[in-house]
Write a protein that holds these residues in place. Structure first.
Motif, PDB file in Angstrom:
ATOM      1  N   SER A 125     -81.318 -21.046 -42.105  1.00 24.08           N
ATOM      2  CA  SER A 125     -82.693 -21.084 -42.599  1.00 24.08           C
ATOM      3  C   SER A 125     -83.486 -22.262 -42.042  1.00 24.08           C
ATOM      4  N   ALA A 126     -82.957 -22.916 -41.019  1.00 26.64           N
ATOM      5  CA  ALA A 126     -83.663 -24.022 -40.342  1.00 26.64           C
ATOM      6  C   ALA A 126     -83.171 -24.067 -38.894  1.00 26.64           C
ATOM      7  N   VAL A 127     -83.344 -22.961 -38.184  1.00 24.38           N
ATOM      8  CA  VAL A 127     -82.766 -22.795 -36.849  1.00 24.38           C
ATOM      9  C   VAL A 127     -83.313 -23.853 -35.896  1.00 24.38           C
ATOM     10  N   ALA A 128     -82.410 -24.575 -35.246  1.00 22.39           N
ATOM     11  CA  ALA A 128     -82.793 -25.642 -34.315  1.00 22.39           C
ATOM     12  C   ALA A 128     -83.269 -25.028 -33.005  1.00 22.39           C
ATOM     13  N   TYR A 129     -84.419 -25.506 -32.523  1.00 23.98           N
ATOM     14  CA  TYR A 129     -85.023 -24.947 -31.312  1.00 23.98           C
ATOM     15  C   TYR A 129     -85.405 -26.063 -30.348  1.00 23.98           C
ATOM     16  N   GLY A 130     -84.913 -25.962 -29.101  1.00 20.80           N
ATOM     17  CA  GLY A 130     -85.267 -26.945 -28.078  1.00 20.80           C
ATOM     18  C   GLY A 130     -85.352 -26.351 -26.693  1.00 20.80           C
ATOM     19  N   PRO A 163     -80.612 -12.314 -44.110  1.00 15.67           N
ATOM     20  CA  PRO A 163     -79.761 -12.661 -45.263  1.00 15.67           C
ATOM     21  C   PRO A 163     -80.347 -13.668 -46.257  1.00 15.67           C
ATOM     22  N   TRP A 164     -81.421 -14.378 -45.897  1.00 12.79           N
ATOM     23  CA  TRP A 164     -81.821 -15.535 -46.708  1.00 12.79           C
ATOM     24  C   TRP A 164     -83.295 -15.461 -47.126  1.00 12.79           C
ATOM     25  N   TYR A 165     -83.705 -14.334 -47.676  1.00 10.46           N
ATOM     26  CA  TYR A 165     -85.104 -14.200 -48.105  1.00 10.46           C
ATOM     27  C   TYR A 165     -85.491 -15.303 -49.093  1.00 10.46           C
ATOM     28  N   GLU A 166     -84.563 -15.680 -49.978  1.00 10.03           N
ATOM     29  CA  GLU A 166     -84.892 -16.688 -50.983  1.00 10.03           C
ATOM     30  C   GLU A 166     -85.106 -18.066 -50.370  1.00 10.03           C
ATOM     31  N   ASP A 167     -84.541 -18.301 -49.198  1.00 22.28           N
ATOM     32  CA  ASP A 167     -84.667 -19.606 -48.546  1.00 22.28           C
ATOM     33  C   ASP A 167     -85.667 -19.593 -47.395  1.00 22.28           C
ATOM     34  N   GLY A 168     -86.087 -18.402 -46.977  1.00 28.69           N
ATOM     35  CA  GLY A 168     -87.055 -18.290 -45.900  1.00 28.69           C
ATOM     36  C   GLY A 168     -86.432 -18.406 -44.520  1.00 28.69           C
ATOM     37  N   TYR A 169     -87.256 -18.170 -43.496  1.00 23.76           N
ATOM     38  CA  TYR A 169     -86.851 -18.308 -42.102  1.00 23.76           C
ATOM     39  C   TYR A 169     -87.647 -19.461 -41.491  1.00 23.76           C
ATOM     40  N   LYS A 170     -86.943 -20.390 -40.863  1.00 23.02           N
ATOM     41  CA  LYS A 170     -87.599 -21.528 -40.223  1.00 23.02           C
ATOM     42  C   LYS A 170     -87.082 -21.722 -38.811  1.00 23.02           C
ATOM     43  N   LEU A 171     -87.983 -22.128 -37.925  1.00 25.69           N
ATOM     44  CA  LEU A 171     -87.614 -22.692 -36.638  1.00 25.69           C
ATOM     45  C   LEU A 171     -88.051 -24.151 -36.652  1.00 25.69           C
ATOM     46  N   VAL A 172     -87.163 -25.029 -36.220  1.00 25.24           N
ATOM     47  CA  VAL A 172     -87.441 -26.470 -36.233  1.00 25.24           C
ATOM     48  C   VAL A 172     -87.219 -27.024 -34.837  1.00 25.24           C
ATOM     49  N   GLU A 173     -88.227 -27.639 -34.261  1.00 31.88           N
ATOM     50  CA  GLU A 173     -88.071 -28.237 -32.937  1.00 31.88           C
ATOM     51  C   GLU A 173     -87.092 -29.405 -33.014  1.00 31.88           C
ATOM     52  N   THR A 174     -86.169 -29.450 -32.053  1.00 34.29           N
ATOM     53  CA  THR A 174     -85.132 -30.481 -32.025  1.00 34.29           C
ATOM     54  C   THR A 174     -85.022 -31.098 -30.635  1.00 34.29           C
ATOM     55  N   PRO A 175     -84.426 -32.285 -30.539  1.00 35.38           N
ATOM     56  CA  PRO A 175     -84.250 -32.932 -29.239  1.00 35.38           C
ATOM     57  C   PRO A 175     -83.039 -32.420 -28.469  1.00 35.38           C
ATOM     58  N   PHE A 176     -82.473 -31.299 -28.897  1.00 37.46           N
ATOM     59  CA  PHE A 176     -81.392 -30.647 -28.155  1.00 37.46           C
ATOM     60  C   PHE A 176     -81.698 -29.153 -28.108  1.00 37.46           C
ATOM     61  N   LEU A 177     -80.907 -28.421 -27.343  1.00 34.85           N
ATOM     62  CA  LEU A 177     -81.257 -27.045 -26.990  1.00 34.85           C
ATOM     63  C   LEU A 177     -81.357 -26.096 -28.172  1.00 34.85           C
ATOM     64  N   TYR A 204     -92.670 -22.819 -39.157  1.00 30.99           N
ATOM     65  CA  TYR A 204     -92.357 -23.479 -37.892  1.00 30.99           C
ATOM     66  C   TYR A 204     -92.676 -24.962 -38.047  1.00 30.99           C
ATOM     67  N   TRP A 205     -91.700 -25.801 -37.790  1.00 32.38           N
ATOM     68  CA  TRP A 205     -91.881 -27.249 -37.801  1.00 32.38           C
ATOM     69  C   TRP A 205     -91.696 -27.729 -36.369  1.00 32.38           C
ATOM     70  N   VAL A 206     -92.798 -28.156 -35.756  1.00 30.46           N
ATOM     71  CA  VAL A 206     -92.772 -28.514 -34.335  1.00 30.46           C
ATOM     72  C   VAL A 206     -93.464 -29.863 -34.155  1.00 30.46           C
ATOM     73  N   VAL A 225     -80.295 -32.197 -40.622  1.00 32.23           N
ATOM     74  CA  VAL A 225     -81.378 -33.161 -40.750  1.00 32.23           C
ATOM     75  C   VAL A 225     -82.180 -33.111 -39.457  1.00 32.23           C
ATOM     76  N   ASN A 226     -83.503 -33.036 -39.580  1.00 37.55           N
ATOM     77  CA  ASN A 226     -84.402 -33.066 -38.425  1.00 37.55           C
ATOM     78  C   ASN A 226     -85.562 -33.989 -38.774  1.00 37.55           C
ATOM     79  N   ILE A 227     -85.708 -35.086 -38.038  1.00 41.04           N
ATOM     80  CA  ILE A 227     -86.692 -36.111 -38.366  1.00 41.04           C
ATOM     81  C   ILE A 227     -87.634 -36.299 -37.181  1.00 41.04           C
ATOM     82  N   GLY A 228     -88.930 -36.191 -37.439  1.00 43.31           N
ATOM     83  CA  GLY A 228     -89.909 -36.377 -36.376  1.00 43.31           C
ATOM     84  C   GLY A 228     -91.326 -36.347 -36.906  1.00 43.31           C
ATOM     85  N   ASN A 229     -92.277 -36.404 -35.991  1.00 38.73           N
ATOM     86  CA  ASN A 229     -93.695 -36.257 -36.326  1.00 38.73           C
ATOM     87  C   ASN A 229     -94.059 -34.778 -36.204  1.00 38.73           C
TER      88      ASN A 229
END
Length: 551
Positions: A306-311, A286-300, A253-255, A230-234
């Protein structure tokens, strides 16, 4: 995920941080550890097929409530099973065929009794309703839980991170890596004005009447429990695509909205080169059907599938540092590369027991060297890999104790990476090495594996008995010693090692001369290299991580 001691060094954290969940020493194990870590008949009796997790986040109260639907196939006849949920969260009820059924709790394990026997092969389901205040992570991602914080504008910024501690810290599931759910719907309701980003693809957004918005994310692939996020933000949403081995791969990219410009610049410079390198070495994403995502998070960072946390603050290196000390680590964004490498090792290939967490971390740490090689040449990758040795402690075995939910030494990162680079040297055939890495993902992709699966596959495909090599470096903390003795003016050599049958060919030379392969055993044997003396011998300790003893 990167290990604790690096953060301690870089940020100057105090020893109190040693209370974190991962990479800390634990000598005694309890009934609670066994319930969490062991595959008992109450867990193996059912195979998870599908979850529908439906949870509301009351951020102001740090409170969650909702349900999880378990769809499963019975692997044997049974009328009782175990699922997992931390005992600070309340199980409101368990519903089976429209009726509440009884359950009991022991530590973080919940035992459900059904009104009749569920027969082997039957497909069935039940739903768990729960609520409470999940553990708040104090130093995510290492100590685990839910992160409640704010962005720089004071707006809510919330995320989950629970590797090691367990996904059951915030949602009910069969919390063992050996059984991955086949597909999953993740429905998260958040206060209006905020966005939730989870794994897979966004199916629907629903404006609820109570001041909340529900986001439905569907994941059509197997996933390990700790990868559910879960990643919640603006958030601002940026899109791109990559022409990969299996066609067009969507990139999202969700930032945080005020970071959109610098995020695009940083990700454009790192993501496609990373995908190109890893598809070359490991096979298709491995996850073409789900796509590749980077999601900005409040940790490193964390390898949420398919929703790699990035900080990493949109900078190169690891928090601006080069873990290798060579300079190569400052040319790319560590979190983008390392955490994305886990899509192949950790997510596509998942260890059955966290004791074999090295399968996730050693290969992913090694992926950094392969990325550098793809960008800057083989020598650069080898130099970076060699530089990682400064982070090795040789303090404990890399493989942890089984059945108690405990990983081994943090050396699984740098020492594991160095081991794999050395094995490549031993095989001495880069095309075969690439085939082995790709073959691992083809053979074991979307599966859970054991130590024997991975080491046995590499040994078989290489045609070399590498099992004693893995045994030495993964089950023992000490290095093998190449012992060279001068007897009556002639040089002899042997291996001194803990692992039975340990032997590898190693390169030696007269200083400045041409390298020669020699094959020592546990017994002293002559070193048949012309002109070699005790004073001019040179051992290749750049490509081989070994000790030497010259007498």
């Amino acid at each position: 995920m990167k290990f604790v001691k690096i953060l301690l060094v870089l940020l100057g954290l105090t020893p109190a941080f040693a209370q974190a969940q991962l990479m800390t020493t634990k000598q005694k194990y309890t009934r609670a550890d066994t319930l969490r870590g062991m595959l008992t008949p109450l867990r193996t009796c059912y195979d998870i097929n599908y979850y529908h997790l439906d949870v509301k986040f009351d951020i102001a109260k740090k409170y969650i409530s909702g349900s999880n639907q378990f769809k499963f196939t019975a692997t044997e006849d049974f009328n009782k099973l175990q699922f997992d949920l931390f005992d600070n969260l309340k199980v409101e009820k368990v519903v089976y065929k429209g009726t509440e059924v009884p359950f009991t709790r022991e530590f973080n394990a919940v035992f459900v009794t059904f009104p009749q026997t569920i027969k082997k092969g039957a497909k069935d389901e039940f739903t768990v309703y729960y609520s409470g205040n999940p553990i708040t992570a104090k130093n995510a991602p290492w100590d685990g839980g839910v992160v409640y914080t704010t962005d720089s504008l004071g707006r809510p910024f919330v995320a989950t991170a629970c590797q090691g501690l367990g996904a059951s810290v915030w949602w009910p599931n069969k919390d063992h890596q050996a059984d991955e759910v086949d597909s999953m719907l993740i429905s998260i309701s958040v206060p209006k004005g905020l966005t939730n980003v989870s794994n897979g693809r966004l199916r629907k957004t629903t404006d609820l009447k109570d001041g909340y918005t529900k986001f439905d994310w569907f994941l059509g692939s197997p996933i390990n429990n700790y990868g559910v996020a879960v990643n919640i933000g603006n958030y601002a949403h940026l899109t791109d695509s990559y022409a990969g081995e299996k066609g067009k791969l969507s990139i999202d990219y969700w930032v945080l909205n005020y970071n959109a410009v610098k995020a695009k610049k940083q990700f454009d410079a790192n993501v496609k080169p990373m995908l190109k390198a890893f598809e070359h070495w490991f096979g298709p994403y491995p996850w073409y059907e789900d796509g590749y995502k980077l999601v900005e998070t409040p940790f490193l960072g964390m390898e949420h599938q398919s929703a790699v946390a990035y900080g990493n603050a949109y900078g190169n290196g690891y928090l601006g540092q080069d873990l290798s000390g060579t300079g190569w680590g400052l040319k790319w964004d560590y979190i983008v590369v390392h955490e994305s490498g886990h899509e192949w090792f950790g997510n596509n290939i998942t260890s059955k027991d966290i004791a074999d967490m090295w399968i996730h971390e050693s290969f992913t740490d090694y992926s950094e060297s392969l990325f550098i090689e793809q960008q800057y040449g083989k020598q650069a990758g080898l130099e970076y890999n060699f530089g990682l040795r400064k982070g090795i402690d040789n303090d404990a075995p890399i493989v942890g104790p089984y059945n108690v939910n405990k990983e081994g030494s943090g050396d699984m990162y740098p020492k594991g990476s160095v081991l794999l680079s050395m094995i490549r040297t031993i095989i001495n055939n880069d095309a075969k090495w690439r085939d082995i890495l790709r073959g691992l993902n083809q053979t074991f992709g979307r599966k859970t594996v054991t130590y024997e699966d991975i080491t046995g596959y590499i040994a078989k495909q290489s045609g070399i008995n590498l099992l004693p090599v893995f045994d030495q470096y993964l089950h023992y903390k000490s290095l093998p010693i190449l012992n060279i003795e001068s007897i009556n003016g002639k040089l002899y050599c042997r291996w001194i090692a803990d692992a039975q049958g340990f032997t590898i060919p190693v390169k030696i030379r007269v200083k400045g001369g041409e390298w020669k392969f020699v094959s020592p055993t546990a017994r002293l044997k002559p070193l048949e290299v012309a002109g070699l003396t005790k004073d001019n011998i040179e051992v290749d300790t750049f490509n081989y991580y070994i000790g030497t003893l010259i007498e």
